[in-house]
Write a protein that holds these residues in place. Structure first.
Motif, PDB file in Angstrom:
ATOM      1  N   ASP A  49       0.840  -1.194   0.000  1.00 33.74           N
ATOM      2  CA  ASP A  49       0.000   0.000   0.000  1.00 33.74           C
ATOM      3  C   ASP A  49       0.876   1.245   0.000  1.00 33.74           C
ATOM      4  OD1 ASP A  49       0.873   0.449   2.641  1.00 33.74           O
ATOM      5  OD2 ASP A  49      -0.953  -0.383   3.548  1.00 33.74           O
TER       6      ASP A  49
ATOM      7  N   ASN B 273       3.208  -0.841   3.725  1.00 32.43           N
ATOM      8  CA  ASN B 273       2.783  -2.091   4.351  1.00 32.43           C
ATOM      9  C   ASN B 273       2.551  -3.143   3.267  1.00 32.43           C
ATOM     10  OD1 ASN B 273       2.495  -0.875   7.054  1.00 32.43           O
ATOM     11  ND2 ASN B 273       0.745   0.182   6.145  1.00 32.43           N
TER      12      ASN B 273
ATOM     13  N   TRP C 270       0.377  -6.294   2.051  1.00 26.82           N
ATOM     14  CA  TRP C 270      -0.866  -7.042   2.232  1.00 26.82           C
ATOM     15  C   TRP C 270      -0.728  -8.392   1.539  1.00 26.82           C
ATOM     16  CZ3 TRP C 270      -5.110  -5.347   5.060  1.00 26.82           C
ATOM     17  CH2 TRP C 270      -5.064  -4.012   5.497  1.00 26.82           C
TER      18      TRP C 270
ATOM     19  N   THR D 170      -2.824 -12.125   0.655  1.00 30.80           N
ATOM     20  CA  THR D 170      -4.082 -12.875   0.642  1.00 30.80           C
ATOM     21  C   THR D 170      -3.794 -14.301   0.217  1.00 30.80           C
ATOM     22  OG1 THR D 170      -6.400 -12.885  -0.090  1.00 30.80           O
ATOM     23  CG2 THR D 170      -4.738 -12.330  -1.750  1.00 30.80           C
TER      24      THR D 170
ATOM     25  N   ARG E  65      -2.218  -7.845   6.880  1.00 31.50           N
ATOM     26  CA  ARG E  65      -1.276  -6.744   6.669  1.00 31.50           C
ATOM     27  C   ARG E  65      -0.018  -6.964   7.501  1.00 31.50           C
ATOM     28  NH1 ARG E  65      -2.561  -0.536   8.306  1.00 31.50           N
ATOM     29  NH2 ARG E  65      -1.946  -1.312  10.374  1.00 31.50           N
TER      30      ARG E  65
ATOM     31  N   PRO F 134       3.215  -5.006   8.724  1.00 33.19           N
ATOM     32  CA  PRO F 134       3.677  -3.618   8.816  1.00 33.19           C
ATOM     33  C   PRO F 134       4.964  -3.378   8.038  1.00 33.19           C
ATOM     34  CG  PRO F 134       3.021  -4.451  10.967  1.00 33.19           C
ATOM     35  CD  PRO F 134       3.037  -5.628  10.047  1.00 33.19           C
TER      36      PRO F 134
ATOM     37  N   PRO G 109       1.664 -10.252  11.461  1.00 30.16           N
ATOM     38  CA  PRO G 109       0.672  -9.341  10.877  1.00 30.16           C
ATOM     39  C   PRO G 109      -0.074  -8.592  11.972  1.00 30.16           C
ATOM     40  CG  PRO G 109       0.548 -11.533   9.884  1.00 30.16           C
ATOM     41  CD  PRO G 109       1.437 -11.653  11.078  1.00 30.16           C
TER      42      PRO G 109
ATOM     43  N   ARG H 227      -5.527  -9.118  10.480  1.00 25.49           N
ATOM     44  CA  ARG H 227      -5.872 -10.353   9.767  1.00 25.49           C
ATOM     45  C   ARG H 227      -7.384 -10.379   9.582  1.00 25.49           C
ATOM     46  NH1 ARG H 227      -6.723 -15.877   9.392  1.00 25.49           N
ATOM     47  NH2 ARG H 227      -5.022 -17.066   8.404  1.00 25.49           N
TER      48      ARG H 227
ATOM     49  N   LEU I 208      -8.554  -2.581  -1.660  1.00 16.23           N
ATOM     50  CA  LEU I 208      -7.918  -3.717  -2.308  1.00 16.23           C
ATOM     51  C   LEU I 208      -8.994  -4.523  -3.022  1.00 16.23           C
ATOM     52  CD1 LEU I 208      -5.485  -4.909   0.504  1.00 16.23           C
ATOM     53  CD2 LEU I 208      -4.805  -4.014  -1.728  1.00 16.23           C
TER      54      LEU I 208
ATOM     55  N   LEU J 286      -9.911   0.002   2.460  1.00 19.45           N
ATOM     56  CA  LEU J 286      -8.881   0.192   3.487  1.00 19.45           C
ATOM     57  C   LEU J 286      -9.275   1.369   4.374  1.00 19.45           C
ATOM     58  CD1 LEU J 286      -5.624  -0.495   1.423  1.00 19.45           C
ATOM     59  CD2 LEU J 286      -7.023  -2.080   2.786  1.00 19.45           C
TER      60      LEU J 286
ATOM     61  N   ASN K 162     -11.487  -2.322   8.780  1.00 17.81           N
ATOM     62  CA  ASN K 162     -10.564  -3.110   7.960  1.00 17.81           C
ATOM     63  C   ASN K 162      -9.103  -2.733   8.185  1.00 17.81           C
ATOM     64  OD1 ASN K 162     -12.543  -4.679   6.795  1.00 17.81           O
ATOM     65  ND2 ASN K 162     -12.631  -3.518   4.877  1.00 17.81           N
ATOM     66  N   ILE K 163      -8.845  -1.555   8.743  1.00 23.40           N
ATOM     67  CA  ILE K 163      -7.458  -1.154   9.005  1.00 23.40           C
ATOM     68  C   ILE K 163      -7.216  -0.941  10.503  1.00 23.40           C
ATOM     69  CG2 ILE K 163      -7.006  -0.179   6.726  1.00 23.40           C
ATOM     70  CD1 ILE K 163      -7.571   2.594   7.893  1.00 23.40           C
TER      71      ILE K 163
END
Length: 382
Positions: free
Chosen positions: A116, A120, A122, A124, A137, A139, A171, A174, A203, A245, A249-250
């Motif tokens: 991002d 960070n 991400w 999946t 995510r 960091p 992470p 999650r 995303l 995001l 979600n963040i």
């Protein structure tokens, strides 16, 4: 970058094709795409495989410093090649600069990665129902790529492939992208592709679907078996989901993801045996262009034998992955690239499959040819 998978031996590799070779416009393995062509570099299998689980690269991404990161799904690791490694005199790169232990952080079956705007990473992956699909995510402080490649740590008499010390990661976010309660549009099976929206605020994740299984034309009709044909396990079209995001979600922690759109191409499930499905199947890769259009590459290689008496009565059910009716979907087996305009990407605030009409649909010219990767070359603004 081009990832080349070789089913036997240790020939898996990533080839960085030099700009000069691309501009010559000769698209052949024997010339410009060759690992030994001038200005090309090769990340060979010794820099990819790190354990006995093997190697298969499923995604490649670059951080803001120009370092290359890639996912080795069966190995459960995310490796980095420092940008300086692509400037040496030796075209073969045999050692990574960093190996992140994704599996050790409960990120099993990682498949796609995206950085991002804050740096960070991400990730999946997962496969329903065994490893529930997730979005996590890492960091930016944990995603560093040293300038010095790692040295192998193989003890005498150890494995033939080199192994490297892995870096533990934790992470801070999650998200479960397949809540326990299930999705109204059917499960999200296998997150495979991911792209960051042009504004950096969401995303988009592609679902490859439940894969396929064989079925037999014999009276037993008990898959898996030899012979017969190939079917798709999922009874619905595949889809692409939007995960904003923002908000929860963040927020650090683990929870169900807030999904604000789930789009597909086509009208829904085909229920007539033998009826062809021309909708989205096996979505594999995503990319945005400079106009904000979303490009979706699909493999589309699902075929069934409508003449078989078995296909409507036995096989795999999508919820329990046990005996039950198989999907009645089939495709023309020609890979597709769908281009969705910004108006098709608006929030629907539902996880129901929402059909959208693409601006353009590109098709492979030959049956049996699918698309599993996608990259756009966007020229810089003058």
């Amino acid at each position: 970058m081009i990832y080349q998978f070789v089913s036997a031996g240790n020939g898996n590799r990533i080839v960085r094709v030099g700009r000069e070779n691309l501009e010559l416009d000769r698209w052949s393995e024997g010339s410009n795409f060759s690992g030994v062509a001038y200005t090309n570099y090769v990340v060979d299998n010794s820099a990819i495989q790190n354990n006995a689980n093997g190697s298969r690269v499923t995604d490649i991404s670059f951080d803001r410093d120009g370092n290359m990161w890639f996912v080795n799904e069966p190995g459960g690791v995310i490796n980095c090649i420092n940008r300086a490694q692509f400037s040496g005199l030796t075209p073969s790169i045999s050692r990574p600069a960093r190996v992140l232990d994704a599996a050790g952080a409960n990120l099993r079956n990682p498949r796609a990665i995206v950085f991002d705007s804050a740096g960070n990473l991400w990730v999946t992956g997962g496969t329903f129902p065994g490893t529930p699909p997730y979005l996590a995510r890492i960091p930016a402080t944990q995603v560093t790529c040293p300038g010095t490649p790692l040295n192998p740590i193989n003890p005498p008499g150890g494995p033939a492939y080199p192994t490297y010390a892995v870096t533990s990661i934790t992470p801070d976010i999650r998200l479960r992208i397949n809540p326990v309660s299930g999705q109204p549009g059917g499960p999200i099976y296998s997150p495979t592709g991911m792209a960051l929206s042009p504004d950096g605020q969401a995303l988009w994740i592609a679902d490859y679907g439940a894969g396929s299984d064989s079925y037999s034309s014999t009276s037993a009709c008990n898959p898996p078996s030899t012979g017969g044909g190939s079917i798709t396990i999922s009874a619905s079209r595949e889809s692409v989901i939007k995960v904003p995001l923002t908000g929860t979600n963040i927020t650090p922690g683990e929870r169900d993801a807030r999904i604000t759109a789930r789009i597909t191409e086509g009208s829904g499930t085909v229920s007539t045996p033998g009826a062809p499905d021309r909708g989205m199947q096996q979505a594999a890769a995503l990319a945005f262009d400079s106009r904000g259009n979303l490009w979706v590459a699909t493999n589309n290689n699902v075929e069934i034998d409508p003449a078989s008496s078995c296909f409507a009565t036995t096989g795999i059910s999508e919820e329990s992955i046990g005996p039950g009716p198989i999907s009645r979907l089939q495709t023309d087996r020609r890979g597709k690239v769908y281009i969705f305009g910004p108006s098709a990407l608006v929030d629907t605030n539902t996880t129901l499959l929402t059909p959208r009409t693409p601006l353009v649909t590109l098709s492979a010219p030959t049956a049996g040819v699918g698309f599993t990767g996608l990259a756009l070359n966007i020229p810089p603004t003058p």
